[in-house]
Design a protein around this motif. Structure first.
Motif, PDB file in Angstrom:
ATOM      1  N   UNK A 146     -20.924  18.568  -8.751  1.00  0.00           N
ATOM      2  CA  UNK A 146     -20.406  19.920  -8.917  1.00  0.00           C
ATOM      3  C   UNK A 146     -19.117  20.009  -8.128  1.00  0.00           C
ATOM      4  N   UNK A 147     -18.138  20.720  -8.664  1.00  0.00           N
ATOM      5  CA  UNK A 147     -16.867  20.793  -7.942  1.00  0.00           C
ATOM      6  C   UNK A 147     -16.102  22.055  -8.283  1.00  0.00           C
ATOM      7  N   UNK A 148     -15.195  22.385  -7.378  1.00  0.00           N
ATOM      8  CA  UNK A 148     -14.168  23.388  -7.628  1.00  0.00           C
ATOM      9  C   UNK A 148     -12.834  22.757  -7.286  1.00  0.00           C
ATOM     10  N   UNK A 149     -11.887  22.851  -8.180  1.00  0.00           N
ATOM     11  CA  UNK A 149     -10.509  22.405  -7.959  1.00  0.00           C
ATOM     12  C   UNK A 149      -9.619  23.637  -8.073  1.00  0.00           C
ATOM     13  N   UNK A 150      -8.818  23.903  -7.063  1.00  0.00           N
ATOM     14  CA  UNK A 150      -7.953  25.085  -7.091  1.00  0.00           C
ATOM     15  C   UNK A 150      -6.534  24.675  -6.723  1.00  0.00           C
ATOM     16  N   UNK A 151      -5.629  24.809  -7.691  1.00  0.00           N
ATOM     17  CA  UNK A 151      -4.210  24.558  -7.450  1.00  0.00           C
ATOM     18  C   UNK A 151      -3.611  25.844  -6.909  1.00  0.00           C
ATOM     19  N   UNK A 152      -3.338  25.879  -5.626  1.00  0.00           N
ATOM     20  CA  UNK A 152      -2.939  27.130  -4.985  1.00  0.00           C
ATOM     21  C   UNK A 152      -1.581  27.626  -5.455  1.00  0.00           C
ATOM     22  N   UNK A 153      -0.710  26.733  -5.877  1.00  0.00           N
ATOM     23  CA  UNK A 153       0.623  27.148  -6.319  1.00  0.00           C
ATOM     24  C   UNK A 153       0.589  27.903  -7.637  1.00  0.00           C
ATOM     25  N   UNK A 154      -0.241  27.429  -8.567  1.00  0.00           N
ATOM     26  CA  UNK A 154      -0.274  28.018  -9.901  1.00  0.00           C
ATOM     27  C   UNK A 154      -1.454  28.954 -10.116  1.00  0.00           C
ATOM     28  N   UNK A 155      -2.465  28.854  -9.257  1.00  0.00           N
ATOM     29  CA  UNK A 155      -3.675  29.635  -9.444  1.00  0.00           C
ATOM     30  C   UNK A 155      -4.676  28.984 -10.380  1.00  0.00           C
ATOM     31  N   UNK A 156      -4.304  27.852 -10.976  1.00  0.00           N
ATOM     32  CA  UNK A 156      -5.213  27.167 -11.901  1.00  0.00           C
ATOM     33  C   UNK A 156      -6.467  26.714 -11.152  1.00  0.00           C
ATOM     34  N   UNK A 181     -28.663   9.616  -0.973  1.00  0.00           N
ATOM     35  CA  UNK A 181     -28.435  10.028  -2.376  1.00  0.00           C
ATOM     36  C   UNK A 181     -27.435  11.179  -2.505  1.00  0.00           C
ATOM     37  N   UNK A 182     -26.711  11.497  -1.432  1.00  0.00           N
ATOM     38  CA  UNK A 182     -25.782  12.637  -1.440  1.00  0.00           C
ATOM     39  C   UNK A 182     -24.451  12.228  -0.826  1.00  0.00           C
ATOM     40  N   UNK A 183     -23.364  12.620  -1.471  1.00  0.00           N
ATOM     41  CA  UNK A 183     -22.030  12.472  -0.906  1.00  0.00           C
ATOM     42  C   UNK A 183     -21.226  13.724  -1.249  1.00  0.00           C
ATOM     43  N   UNK A 184     -20.380  14.161  -0.319  1.00  0.00           N
ATOM     44  CA  UNK A 184     -19.566  15.354  -0.548  1.00  0.00           C
ATOM     45  C   UNK A 184     -18.286  15.265   0.264  1.00  0.00           C
ATOM     46  N   UNK A 185     -17.312  16.070  -0.121  1.00  0.00           N
ATOM     47  CA  UNK A 185     -16.078  16.176   0.643  1.00  0.00           C
ATOM     48  C   UNK A 185     -15.391  17.485   0.259  1.00  0.00           C
ATOM     49  N   UNK A 186     -14.855  18.150   1.263  1.00  0.00           N
ATOM     50  CA  UNK A 186     -14.117  19.395   1.073  1.00  0.00           C
ATOM     51  C   UNK A 186     -12.755  19.187   1.707  1.00  0.00           C
ATOM     52  N   UNK A 187     -11.680  19.365   0.926  1.00  0.00           N
ATOM     53  CA  UNK A 187     -10.377  19.014   1.459  1.00  0.00           C
ATOM     54  C   UNK A 187      -9.236  19.885   0.972  1.00  0.00           C
ATOM     55  N   UNK A 188      -8.214  19.903   1.796  1.00  0.00           N
ATOM     56  CA  UNK A 188      -6.927  20.540   1.497  1.00  0.00           C
ATOM     57  C   UNK A 188      -5.931  19.411   1.301  1.00  0.00           C
ATOM     58  N   UNK A 189      -5.433  19.263   0.079  1.00  0.00           N
ATOM     59  CA  UNK A 189      -4.531  18.166  -0.287  1.00  0.00           C
ATOM     60  C   UNK A 189      -3.177  18.765  -0.631  1.00  0.00           C
ATOM     61  N   UNK A 193       4.937  18.701   0.456  1.00  0.00           N
ATOM     62  CA  UNK A 193       5.820  19.804   0.845  1.00  0.00           C
ATOM     63  C   UNK A 193       5.878  20.908  -0.207  1.00  0.00           C
ATOM     64  N   UNK A 194       5.461  20.607  -1.442  1.00  0.00           N
ATOM     65  CA  UNK A 194       5.647  21.555  -2.530  1.00  0.00           C
ATOM     66  C   UNK A 194       4.355  21.997  -3.215  1.00  0.00           C
ATOM     67  N   UNK A 195       3.332  21.164  -3.198  1.00  0.00           N
ATOM     68  CA  UNK A 195       2.113  21.439  -3.949  1.00  0.00           C
ATOM     69  C   UNK A 195       0.909  21.493  -3.016  1.00  0.00           C
ATOM     70  N   UNK A 196      -0.038  22.396  -3.338  1.00  0.00           N
ATOM     71  CA  UNK A 196      -1.244  22.560  -2.522  1.00  0.00           C
ATOM     72  C   UNK A 196      -2.463  22.644  -3.434  1.00  0.00           C
ATOM     73  N   UNK A 197      -3.473  21.841  -3.127  1.00  0.00           N
ATOM     74  CA  UNK A 197      -4.713  21.827  -3.900  1.00  0.00           C
ATOM     75  C   UNK A 197      -5.899  21.869  -2.940  1.00  0.00           C
ATOM     76  N   UNK A 198      -6.912  22.639  -3.280  1.00  0.00           N
ATOM     77  CA  UNK A 198      -8.192  22.612  -2.573  1.00  0.00           C
ATOM     78  C   UNK A 198      -9.205  21.907  -3.463  1.00  0.00           C
ATOM     79  N   UNK A 199      -9.921  20.932  -2.891  1.00  0.00           N
ATOM     80  CA  UNK A 199     -10.975  20.207  -3.598  1.00  0.00           C
ATOM     81  C   UNK A 199     -12.292  20.411  -2.863  1.00  0.00           C
ATOM     82  N   UNK A 200     -13.319  20.790  -3.591  1.00  0.00           N
ATOM     83  CA  UNK A 200     -14.663  20.947  -3.043  1.00  0.00           C
ATOM     84  C   UNK A 200     -15.609  20.198  -3.963  1.00  0.00           C
ATOM     85  N   UNK A 201     -16.089  19.022  -3.510  1.00  0.00           N
ATOM     86  CA  UNK A 201     -16.793  18.077  -4.379  1.00  0.00           C
ATOM     87  C   UNK A 201     -18.157  17.755  -3.775  1.00  0.00           C
ATOM     88  N   UNK A 202     -19.211  17.922  -4.570  1.00  0.00           N
ATOM     89  CA  UNK A 202     -20.571  17.645  -4.106  1.00  0.00           C
ATOM     90  C   UNK A 202     -21.295  16.797  -5.143  1.00  0.00           C
TER      91      UNK A 202
END
Length: 259
Positions: A20-30, A211-219, A222-231
């Protein structure tokens, strides 16, 4: 899944487990949301513990410059920083926070939980609107686990947490910047950061259980920002899931930035 790019759909199909995941491109709102449900939080639960600590410091419930005297009898497994400390060594609260995040030290985490009280941390979590996020036990509490008492979250709750942290909205902007600075020092680089090279920067907190791996990150660069929340759970092989998350993060960055 049809709303996702074909390359991402194929990558999901390659995982020997569920994701399960959420990907959020902060610059575009996608935003892409997939299989947003409850997952065991594993060590990602240390993110709200850190935030609750800084909140308590700002409310003067806890002294930011405080310390405690370490007793080796409190050691639990997977404590790479504190396992080598001498008995009666003075440990600052900020050292505990740093070790809890950067090397995911479980003893440091438990000491922070004791300092704040588990109930107070959960009150802070709920007050911030993270309604699915639950801290219900300490780290390595096998008795609690045997009774089905676990720590839970969702990809969306963790994505929302990271977005508010980046925007300086969890606690004061200064404290949020301090937390991000700690996350940039993350020593576990096997998941989201593994294939992302400078000038791309990553501030992240991974989690692991059998049996579980996850990572939550701010990637970002200088110009682009993405939040990844992966479980990921129900995994057949945990090690291949680390590689899967790394490739997923790389594909997400490449796809969104190349649009």
């Amino acid at each position: 899944m049809s709303h996702l790019p074909i390359s991402i759909q194929r990558h999901i199909s390659d995982l020997k487990g569920e994701v399960g995941f959420v990907v959020h491109h902060l610059n575009t709102g996608q935003k892409w949301i997939y299989n947003d449900r409850l997952f065991l939080a594993a060590s990602t639960i240390k993110l709200p513990i850190m935030a609750a600590f800084f909140s308590a410091c700002e409310q003067e419930v806890i002294d930011l410059g405080g310390s405690l005297i370490f007793q080796r009898e409190v050691l639990v497994e997977d404590s790479p920083a504190m396992a080598n400390l001498a008995e009666a060594r003075e440990v600052s609260y900020l050292e505990l926070i740093h070790w809890m995040i950067t090397v995911s030290d479980n003893t440091a985490t438990n000491l922070v939980i004791e300092l704040l009280r588990l109930e107070r941390i959960q009150e802070w979590i709920t007050s911030q609107g993270f309604l699915a996020m639950k801290l219900q036990r300490k780290m390595m509490d096998l008795q609690a686990r045997s009774q089905g008492i676990e720590n839970w979250t969702t990809p969306m709750d963790m994505s929302y947490f990271m977005e508010r942290l980046i925007r300086g909205q969890l606690v004061s902007p200064e404290a949020c910047q301090r937390m991000l600075a700690i996350l940039y020092q993350q020593e576990d680089r096997e998941k989201i950061p593994a294939l992302l090279v400078p000038p791309i920067k990553v501030a992240n907190k991974p989690g692991e259980l059998p049996t579980i791996r996850s990572d939550v990150g701010y990637v970002h660069d200088e110009h682009q920002e993405i939040v990844l929340s992966i479980f990921c759970d129900q995994l057949i092989t945990e090690e291949t899931a680390d590689e899967w998350i790394a490739k997923f993060a790389f594909e997400i960055w490449r796809h969104l930035i190349d649009l």
